[in-house]
Write a protein that holds these residues in place. Structure first.
Motif, short mmCIF file in Angstrom:
data_model
loop_
_atom_site.label_atom_id
_atom_site.label_comp_id
_atom_site.label_asym_id
_atom_site.label_seq_id
_atom_site.Cartn_x
_atom_site.Cartn_y
_atom_site.Cartn_z
N UNK A 293 0.83 -1.21 0.00
CA UNK A 293 0.00 0.00 0.00
C UNK A 293 0.86 1.25 0.00
N UNK A 294 1.86 1.31 0.86
CA UNK A 294 2.72 2.49 0.94
C UNK A 294 3.45 2.74 -0.37
N UNK A 337 7.82 16.52 -1.07
CA UNK A 337 7.24 17.46 -0.11
C UNK A 337 5.76 17.70 -0.38
N UNK A 338 5.42 17.91 -1.66
CA UNK A 338 4.02 18.17 -2.00
C UNK A 338 3.14 16.99 -1.61
N UNK A 339 3.59 15.79 -1.93
CA UNK A 339 2.74 14.62 -1.71
C UNK A 339 2.61 14.32 -0.22
N UNK A 340 3.69 14.44 0.54
CA UNK A 340 3.59 14.17 1.98
C UNK A 340 2.68 15.20 2.66
N UNK A 341 2.74 16.45 2.21
CA UNK A 341 1.86 17.46 2.79
C UNK A 341 0.41 17.21 2.41
N UNK A 353 2.25 5.95 9.41
CA UNK A 353 2.79 4.60 9.23
C UNK A 353 4.04 4.65 8.36
N UNK A 354 3.99 5.47 7.31
CA UNK A 354 5.13 5.61 6.40
C UNK A 354 6.37 6.09 7.13
N UNK A 355 6.19 7.09 7.99
CA UNK A 355 7.35 7.68 8.68
C UNK A 355 7.94 6.73 9.71
N UNK A 361 7.58 6.41 2.15
CA UNK A 361 7.11 7.10 0.95
C UNK A 361 8.15 8.11 0.47
N UNK A 362 8.78 8.81 1.41
CA UNK A 362 9.80 9.79 1.06
C UNK A 362 10.97 9.13 0.34
#
Length: 526
Positions: A293-294, A337-341, A353-355, A361-362
């Motif tokens: 999923x991630x 940056x855009x997507x994480x925000x 969960x990603x972090x 994701x980054x």
């Protein structure tokens, strides 16, 4: 095209200023309330390709009386930036005569938006006067070895810098989704896929579940539906649930954060890479639904806001976006940056969960920088045992360049699109020889910039109907040379090594070989 929206303005209230300036717009739409405005924006955005009403090839204005709707001009503009990031649209209080002078700027701004070279140039190098705190309006850039001051731009047109800073500001404010957006039933905008589902419930699963998937033959509505269908299943498998309407809002906002007018790097590419990522995960991450999923979410957001150019063009003129990321993986950092925000607002649980998983994701998005390709190729061939972060990176890298591994009839159409986008990059470089990239876009030197022909209907016809590569290269005879260069430089060794490491992926290297053999037969002498 440009639109003038008149919201809740009765005929008797129309000032002579409005009537006198209506001719600057391609259409004038009168609506009774803001709910109708939001519905119109979403419906227009998912209109069939080529979409004249995408809100990127013209400047649109919304005239209304804020006191009637208890929504200030600033609040409405913030809403536009949150949910329609790529749109050139802004609000005006029509009761203030001095504000109506804004109408007189539309013709000049439309000229910038309708010429694809000045439009891309503006995206990359300009920023608006309303520069967020911390950005130096009187900064300097180097052009042809000379240090020249950059000026804040007066045009109300999308820029990369504003997109980035607006997203940061929204993240800090942590505002809730306003009622105007929250009450919309987004499923109502997806009539195309719903009609096909009613005819055949397995239609979209059938096309998603094969390597012959062709995002190029799908409408914007169908692309959003494919994203919704796949993410809903993956989130259920991973037990990271999101309500249907919230997921659709995320997807509609994401699509509006990509540039629909780009030839290659647009939402179609995002869905294509997400689908390829998922198919690769079924071989390589089949027992880890959370990571699948991630990774698929990273794939759909990996190019958000892409200007259709490259890092080198941003570096050459020392754009402020390039300086923001210290000239390192500029676009990849921008997309990340855009997507994480965006996720922090629409799906914070997933981002959390990603972090916790090495900023999953980054790291995945940063791995798509082609400047790092040889490093990942080396890891693929020599890292023993292979680290999990390496495997994740290899999957999204393979998916990102998977168009050369698709069946030839599909691969050739992607090759056609990337060729068109490379041509735009070359035209932009020529444009820079005669203009300082960040100079006044309303200046005299911009007035006579020739507008390259852009036959979007012909492009769409090729994507939908032309399956014989011979017909494509008849008008673009150097496509084979470009494909051979890419395969030789990046794809052949990479996919051969991937197939050797994971035998179930041998079809990838086989397809690359078959496609290369075709291109070699049609190669043009240099």
């Amino acid at each position: 095209m440009s639109t003038l929206f008149l919201i809740g303005i009765h005929e008797i209230e129309k000032s002579q200023t409005i009537v006198r300036n209506e001719h600057y717009f391609d259409r004038v739409i009168e609506l009774q309330d803001m709910d109708s405005l939001m519905i119109t924006l979403y419906k227009d955005r998912v209109s069939p390709f080529p979409n004249a009403h995408n809100y990127e090839t013209g400047v649109s204005l919304v005239l209304y009386d804020p006191s009637k709707f208890q929504l200030t001009v600033r609040q409405l503009d913030v809403l536009f930036k949150r949910f329609f990031p790529s749109f050139n649209i802004s609000a005006i209080d029509h009761t203030q005569e001095e504000n109506l002078q804004r109408l007189e700027c539309v013709e000049r701004e439309n000229n910038i938006c309708r010429n694809r070279i000045t439009r891309i140039n503006h995206w990359m190098y300009h920023h608006h006067d309303d520069t967020p705190e911390g950005i130096n309006k009187n900064s300097y850039s180097t052009v042809n070895g000379n240090s020249v001051p950059t000026q804040a731009c007066e045009a109300n047109i999308y820029t990369l810098l504003l997109h980035l800073n607006d997203a940061k500001a929204q993240h800090l404010q942590k505002a809730s989704v306003p009622r105007l957006i929250r009450n919309i039933e987004f499923m109502s905008f997806l009539s195309d896929p719903i009609e096909k589902i009613s005819q055949d419930g397995s239609h979209y699963w059938n096309i998603l579940s094969t390597w012959d998937f062709c995002a190029l033959s799908l409408s914007t509505q169908e692309l959003i539906w494919c994203g919704f269908t796949l993410i809903k299943k993956l989130s259920k498998d991973a037990k990271v649930l999101i309500a249907d309407n919230k997921l659709l809002l995320l997807l509609f906002t994401l699509e509006s954060s990509y540039h629909q007018v780009n030839k290659f790097h647009n939402f179609r590419h995002a869905i294509d890479v997400m689908q390829a990522t998922w198919r690769l995960c079924t071989y390589l991450l089949k027992d880890d639904p959370v990571q699948t999923l991630l990774l698929c979410m990273a794939a759909i957001g990996h190019d958000v806001g892409h200007p259709g150019t490259n890092n080198q063009l941003l570096c050459n003129c020392e754009s402020e976006v390039a300086q923001n990321f210290k000239n390192v993986s500029i676009l990849e950092n921008f997309h990340r940056e855009l997507f994480q925000q965006l996720l922090s607002e629409h799906w914070p649980q997933l981002l959390s969960i990603s972090k916790k998983k090495f900023n999953f994701i980054s790291e995945a998005i940063l791995a798509t920088d082609m400047a790092l390709h040889s490093q990942y190729e080396d890891r693929l061939m020599h890292e023993k045992p292979m680290k999990q972060i390496t495997l994740i990176s290899l999957i999204i890298k393979a998916a990102d360049i998977s168009n050369v591994t698709r069946p030839l009839s599909i691969s050739a159409r992607w090759a056609y699109l990337i060729t068109l986008e490379f041509n735009d990059c070359a035209l932009l470089e020529s444009f820079h020889k005669a203009h300082r990239p960040e100079q006044d876009c309303f200046g005299d030197s911009y007035k006579n910039v020739e507008s390259p022909k852009e036959d979007l209907e012909s492009i769409q016809n090729i994507l939908m109907n032309v399956t014989n590569p011979d017909d494509i290269i008849q008008d673009h005879p150097y496509i084979p040379n470009g494909q051979i260069f890419f395969i030789n430089t990046f794809a052949e060794v990479f996919f051969n090594a991937l197939s050797q490491k994971f035998s179930g992926l041998k079809f990838l290297s086989d397809n690359v070989r078959i496609n290369k053999e075709y291109w070699m037969k049609h190669k043009k002498p240099q």
